[in-house]
Design an enzyme around this catalytic site. Sequence first.
Site: not given
Length: 489
Positions: A159, A257, A290, A465
């Site tokens: 994406n 993630e 997301c 992160e």
Amino acid sequence: MQAHTAPVEGVVVDLRHWIGGERVASERTFADVSPIDEAEIAQVAAGGAAEVDAAVAAARAAFPAWAALPVAERAAVLRRVAEGVEARVEDLARVETRDNGSLIRSHRRGVMPRVALNFRAFADFAEQRLGHPDLEVRGHRERISYDPAGVVAVITPWNAPLMLATWRIGPALAAGNTVVLKPPEWAPLTASLLADIMHEAGVPAGVFNVVQGTGLDAGAPLTAHPGIDRLAFTGSVPTAGVISKAAAENIVPLSYELGGKSPLVVLEDADLDLAVDIAVEQFDNAGQVCLKAARMLVHSSLVDEFTERVVAMAATLRQGDPRAEDTDVSALISRAHFEQIRGFVERAIADGARPLLGGGPNDELGGLYFRPTVLVDAKPDAEIMTEEVFGPVVTIESFDTEDEAIHRANDTRFGLAATLVTGNREAAERVSAQLNAGTVWVNCFFVRDLEAPFGGNGRSGIGREGGIWSFDFYTDIKNSVFSPSGWKE
């Protein structure tokens, strides 16, 4: 013989792997298909265990010299990479738009400049942060150092393939590691252009490697490889489960993630104009984000007007070819993903949800274009309310009390992000503190400095992160304690 390069939107893209500073072909290939029109772009080299072995070996061989470079010298190389990205923003934008169907205007104005920033910012952070002053403890001197971990495997999604890859590659390289990247098979091409930019910027051979291929053929041997020291993955929860089992055999630290089912909570005192703007922004990238706030929880006193305005504004979004500057919503990434989104919506409607907008394919455009969809009256435990729907679909529901809003916002296995709209400062502090999410936006959306931590709770990921948190992951932190006695001068 398969072609080694292909023209994509006027840009020549090498279709081979990048291993040890050289282009490497494979006997097998896979078709890269554009979601814009479902046309084949090219046949891309399909790597497997042999290519993964070669890439890991090249990264391992290059690691000692790269790690031994002073931080300032590594940072200088990465700044040249950033300059190379900036010089090719238009090429990168055109290729990625063709490859994954995202909006070219977003690439030109935000995504590709952010790719450059991923290198420049972490070069700066490395110079500023990878050295701490010595500590004095009871007459002893303690030195804290950040030693590069070794070979980092990076596996990224389709994406936002280049931006999300460099979000990991930048700090990994800045810290002194070498990298093997497995780009997504549904959008692999900008990773190849990045290899060209790295080479032109003077990144030594083997420091950065690209192995293309499917998750099964290239991703699986990479995640299970005994030669990797860190694994960074962005993608789905089911794939993360498979990767975790493979990495566990080698005790490899992971940074994940994953998905989300994020809420947008609109309190009674909210600025409705702001809330509606944020709501409609959730259709960006055809909802293939997301962080998207897919579940909209609105106070009962506002829900009717909010819903009416969101439907009206979303209906004005222009859907079509992402290469046009005035397009707002493009296509879904693949036929398989399109059918998955359609299945989610059809089952939701069959289960009692009502579509106030959209609800199915855009028949005028055909192909992989799914209309922006707003659903109401979905049951709280319905699939559409609990599972990540990675497409242009949102649900709207109402609540009566603040406690109810918090409970329903947190009633999910995910915990990536949450968005709160309120006109009351005390409510903002009180409610945001109780939302279970790695990132909470209050009266804004999609704002984050690269120095801030990013990651999710629950099924949304492992670790954080960004800024110093990236270096915590990509390094082995050492404490050396020196006694004042025992020296033989």
